[in-house]
Design an enzyme around this catalytic site. Structure first.
Site, PDB file in Angstrom:
ATOM      1  N   ALA A  42     -10.618  -3.889  -9.598  1.00 26.16           N
ATOM      2  CA  ALA A  42     -11.270  -5.602 -10.138  1.00 26.16           C
ATOM      3  C   ALA A  42     -10.024  -5.828 -11.371  1.00 26.16           C
ATOM      4  O   ALA A  42      -9.566  -7.122 -11.688  1.00 26.16           O
ATOM      5  CB  ALA A  42     -11.953  -6.304 -10.192  1.00 26.16           C
ATOM      6  N   ARG A  71     -22.996  -2.793 -10.126  1.00 26.30           N
ATOM      7  CA  ARG A  71     -24.359  -2.164 -10.734  1.00 26.30           C
ATOM      8  C   ARG A  71     -23.957  -1.476 -12.337  1.00 26.30           C
ATOM      9  O   ARG A  71     -25.568  -1.129 -12.786  1.00 26.30           O
ATOM     10  CB  ARG A  71     -24.155  -0.321  -9.916  1.00 26.30           C
ATOM     11  CG  ARG A  71     -24.060  -0.083  -8.781  1.00 26.30           C
ATOM     12  CD  ARG A  71     -24.267   1.134  -7.618  1.00 26.30           C
ATOM     13  NE  ARG A  71     -23.036   1.747  -7.459  1.00 26.30           N
ATOM     14  CZ  ARG A  71     -23.203   2.178  -6.465  1.00 26.30           C
ATOM     15  NH1 ARG A  71     -23.408   1.949  -5.534  1.00 26.30           N
ATOM     16  NH2 ARG A  71     -21.076   2.784  -6.475  1.00 26.30           N
ATOM     17  N   TYR A 150     -19.574  -1.996   2.528  1.00 24.32           N
ATOM     18  CA  TYR A 150     -19.499  -3.193   2.965  1.00 24.32           C
ATOM     19  C   TYR A 150     -20.467  -4.596   3.729  1.00 24.32           C
ATOM     20  O   TYR A 150     -20.777  -5.267   3.322  1.00 24.32           O
ATOM     21  CB  TYR A 150     -18.227  -3.907   3.900  1.00 24.32           C
ATOM     22  CG  TYR A 150     -16.957  -3.643   3.189  1.00 24.32           C
ATOM     23  CD1 TYR A 150     -16.796  -3.913   1.276  1.00 24.32           C
ATOM     24  CD2 TYR A 150     -15.673  -3.722   3.272  1.00 24.32           C
ATOM     25  CE1 TYR A 150     -15.631  -3.571   0.939  1.00 24.32           C
ATOM     26  CE2 TYR A 150     -14.265  -3.525   2.687  1.00 24.32           C
ATOM     27  CZ  TYR A 150     -14.095  -3.368   1.745  1.00 24.32           C
ATOM     28  OH  TYR A 150     -12.975  -3.586   1.204  1.00 24.32           O
ATOM     29  N   HIS A 269       0.164  -2.069   6.103  1.00 27.69           N
ATOM     30  CA  HIS A 269       1.433  -3.079   5.216  1.00 27.69           C
ATOM     31  C   HIS A 269       2.697  -3.275   6.094  1.00 27.69           C
ATOM     32  O   HIS A 269       3.041  -3.832   6.783  1.00 27.69           O
ATOM     33  CB  HIS A 269       1.473  -2.378   3.838  1.00 27.69           C
ATOM     34  CG  HIS A 269       0.765  -1.741   2.396  1.00 27.69           C
ATOM     35  ND1 HIS A 269      -0.250  -3.331   2.284  1.00 27.69           N
ATOM     36  CD2 HIS A 269       0.315  -1.334   1.821  1.00 27.69           C
ATOM     37  CE1 HIS A 269      -1.615  -2.566   1.539  1.00 27.69           C
ATOM     38  NE2 HIS A 269      -0.991  -2.113   1.610  1.00 27.69           N
ATOM     39  N   MET A 398      23.412  -9.801   3.035  1.00 25.01           N
ATOM     40  CA  MET A 398      24.175  -9.006   3.949  1.00 25.01           C
ATOM     41  C   MET A 398      25.232  -8.486   3.797  1.00 25.01           C
ATOM     42  O   MET A 398      26.394  -8.671   3.730  1.00 25.01           O
ATOM     43  CB  MET A 398      24.505 -10.464   4.962  1.00 25.01           C
ATOM     44  CG  MET A 398      23.289 -11.615   4.931  1.00 25.01           C
ATOM     45  SD  MET A 398      24.266 -12.776   6.097  1.00 25.01           S
ATOM     46  CE  MET A 398      24.412 -11.991   7.761  1.00 25.01           C
ATOM     47  N   LYS A 399      24.773  -6.873   4.761  1.00 20.67           N
ATOM     48  CA  LYS A 399      26.459  -6.310   4.747  1.00 20.67           C
ATOM     49  C   LYS A 399      27.684  -6.521   5.799  1.00 20.67           C
ATOM     50  O   LYS A 399      27.166  -6.468   6.574  1.00 20.67           O
ATOM     51  CB  LYS A 399      25.544  -4.861   4.229  1.00 20.67           C
ATOM     52  CG  LYS A 399      25.166  -4.543   3.493  1.00 20.67           C
ATOM     53  CD  LYS A 399      24.710  -3.119   3.179  1.00 20.67           C
ATOM     54  CE  LYS A 399      25.385  -1.907   4.122  1.00 20.67           C
ATOM     55  NZ  LYS A 399      25.483  -0.766   3.784  1.00 20.67           N
ATOM     56  N   LEU A 418      21.941 -12.817  -1.832  1.00 20.31           N
ATOM     57  CA  LEU A 418      20.579 -13.581  -2.636  1.00 20.31           C
ATOM     58  C   LEU A 418      19.472 -12.904  -3.563  1.00 20.31           C
ATOM     59  O   LEU A 418      18.978 -12.793  -2.599  1.00 20.31           O
ATOM     60  CB  LEU A 418      20.156 -14.669  -1.450  1.00 20.31           C
ATOM     61  CG  LEU A 418      19.026 -15.516  -2.317  1.00 20.31           C
ATOM     62  CD1 LEU A 418      19.143 -16.854  -3.360  1.00 20.31           C
ATOM     63  CD2 LEU A 418      18.248 -16.303  -1.392  1.00 20.31           C
ATOM     64  N   ARG A 483      14.514  12.759  -1.004  1.00 18.34           N
ATOM     65  CA  ARG A 483      14.456  12.398   0.157  1.00 18.34           C
ATOM     66  C   ARG A 483      13.609  12.212   1.381  1.00 18.34           C
ATOM     67  O   ARG A 483      13.679  11.273   1.212  1.00 18.34           O
ATOM     68  CB  ARG A 483      16.155  12.013   1.053  1.00 18.34           C
ATOM     69  CG  ARG A 483      17.339  11.299   0.071  1.00 18.34           C
ATOM     70  CD  ARG A 483      18.670  11.415   1.203  1.00 18.34           C
ATOM     71  NE  ARG A 483      18.642  10.702   2.741  1.00 18.34           N
ATOM     72  CZ  ARG A 483      18.383   8.910   2.526  1.00 18.34           C
ATOM     73  NH1 ARG A 483      18.544   8.289   1.578  1.00 18.34           N
ATOM     74  NH2 ARG A 483      18.869   9.150   3.837  1.00 18.34           N
TER      75      ARG A 483
END
Length: 510
Positions: A42, A71, A150, A269, A398-399, A418, A483
């Site tokens: 929050a 609470r 919930y 996600h 774009m490559k 872009l 990696r």
């Protein structure tokens, strides 16, 4: 008139967006109730998003009031003091003070009628003070809470805090992920909430759907002629959707260990991003038409093969005292998802997410097939790719292969770029939570997860997650700052991904 609202200037709202919406209230005061108001989510996300909406004129002080509920026994001023430090305060101190005065705090438990009766009384007093006709007011409940509470909170809202009648007003709830831990728990949670609220009242928020570049996907795909004939298995070799963090769990080890990287990032996600990349063109931009197409993608997924999954756990993860010494929880995962339909048959969708890696970024990387009959012998330069950089340094590039300037006929890889920071100077890209909270006020569910969509997503991942939970699949150790496991790069290579060597995209500078 059915359309979405967009802002022209502070205090002036017009309705001429391209997004259809049949359920936009015209009158009645707005009450936003942040449940779990004293918690981190929050303070760090919900209240700052509301403040930014207020600054931009989307929330008007003469019609909106914000209620915190938790609470913790604190006063209105104590809550305001806790929030103040998280609000942008460049030169708008007066706006911060004005916003904070809109916030009232009510203390109570999450399963007690007494607290919610007091909350309803506070909301009703605000509505009466604004001369709002009973039934025309709007009540938005934001659950900045753990999912375990919930069901009880929904029962309390249904019993004590609903908008009393229907004269254009409404009651809506916004619930945060995680929506369960597997198919059974997600379905149980959905049933418990579904018994109390109708689907149009429920907004399952996934903040990735509010990111600027994610929201751009439908426009890119369906408003540009040159993408339409290329976006299929005939031209695309593989698609990667990547989420990388250069830090570990950092104090969240106990929470993270309960879920792991697949539940925390990939199942929600990244899978949402995949749906937007892979879906067919919807009949219209109405939320249900878009969500219908996303569900079709999920229903076309083949079961995930164990041999197309690499799990990792960074060295030092179990040093966190809140993480069990025998933890089998992956902090890294690379996997191949496959869609069994006419457009995508044979195209691997490579999902990759990890913590404590060598960089921080989230991106979509569409790699095209090799050029047939390569007379320039330029395949060593790398394949054509279309990259959508979600964060940080939002960009699309774009490559492509071009002639290197000079007298020699030599090819080199470059890009058409872009970069948002350069192209849209002075434009502030809104935070995902700002956009999604505004959508809930508008009644636009396009960027929220529908119940059947949630179920289909869990059906894909639950068998794999159970095998991991049962210890049948083990994560491979990897060094922080790397990696990830080398086996993940081997999986990418086996799936058909060709890495470009010697080329690095550098964000343009102003």
């Amino acid at each position: 008139m059915a359309a979405s609202w967009c802002i022209e200037k502070r205090g002036s709202i017009r309705k001429d967006s391209f997004r259809d919406n049949d359920n936009i209230p015209e009158t009645g005061c707005l009450s936003i109730i942040v449940l779990g108001a004293s918690g981190d989510l929050a303070k760090k996300k919900t209240f700052p998003a509301l403040y930014n909406l207020y600054r931009q004129g989307f929330l008007q002080s003469n019609e909106v009031h914000i209620f915190g509920y938790a609470r913790t026994k604190i006063s209105d001023d104590e809550l305001r003091s806790r929030i103040r430090g998280y609000l942008s305060q460049e030169k708008e101190n007066h706006e911060v003070s004005e916003f904070l005065q809109l916030i009232k705090y009510v203390s109570g438990s999450y399963d007690s009628g007494e607290g919610f009766t007091a909350l309803d009384k506070a909301i009703s007093e605000h509505e009466i003070s604004k001369n709002s006709t009973e039934g025309s007011s709007r009540r938005l409940f934001y659950f900045a809470l753990p999912p375990s509470v919930y069901p009880s909170v929904c029962r309390m809202i249904k019993s004590y805090c609903m908008n009393k009648s229907d004269l254009g007003g409404w009651t809506r709830i916004v619930v945060e992920k995680p929506f369960g831990k597997d198919l059974a728990s997600a379905e149980q949670l959905s049933s418990q909430i579904g018994e109390l609220f109708e689907e149009p009242q429920i907004y399952r928020i996934d903040h990735y759907l509010g990111k600027e570049l994610v929201q751009n996907l439908l426009v890119l795909r369906f408003a540009n002629r040159f993408f339409l004939p290329l976006w299929n298995r005939d031209n695309i070799d593989n698609i990667q959707i990547v989420f990388r963090e250069d830090f570990g769990t950092e104090g969240r080890g106990g929470y993270f260990d309960e879920y792991g990287i697949i539940r925390d990032i990939i199942q929600n996600h990244l899978l949402q991003v995949l749906c937007l990349v892979a879906m067919e063109k919807p009949v219209s931009l109405k939320p249900e038409h878009i969500r219908d197409e996303k569900v079709k993608v999920l229903q076309s997924m083949l079961p995930i093969k164990d041999e197309e999954v690499v799990l990792g756990q960074y060295e030092g993860y179990k040093d966190d005292p809140t993480v069990p010494d025998n933890s089998n929880t992956p902090t890294f995962a690379t996997m191949v998802l496959r869609i069994h339909n006419e457009r995508w048959e044979g195209v691997p969708f490579i999902m990759k997410a990890g913590k404590a890696l060598n960089s921080r970024k989230a991106e979509i990387r569409v790699q095209f097939k090799d050029v047939p009959g390569d007379i320039f012998k330029c395949q060593k330069q790398g394949r054509n790719e279309f990259v959508i950089r979600l964060q940080p340094s939002e960009a699309m590039y774009m490559k492509l292969t071009v002639k290197q300037p000079g007298l020699e006929m030599s090819a080199v890889q470059s890009e058409l770029d872009l970069s948002y920071r350069q192209r849209y100077q002075g434009v502030v890209i809104p935070e995902a939570y700002e956009r999604l909270i505004l959508d809930t006020i508008r009644g636009d569910q396009q960027h929220f997860v529908r119940r059947d969509e949630l179920k289909a997503a869990w059906e894909i991942f639950t068998p794999l997650l159970h095998r991991i939970d049962n210890g049948e699949m083990k994560p491979i150790p990897y060094k922080p700052g790397s990696r990830g496991p080398a086996e993940a790069d081997e999986l990418l290579q086996n799936a058909g991904y060709v890495q470009t060597h010697g080329y690095i995209w550098i964000p343009p500078t102003l």
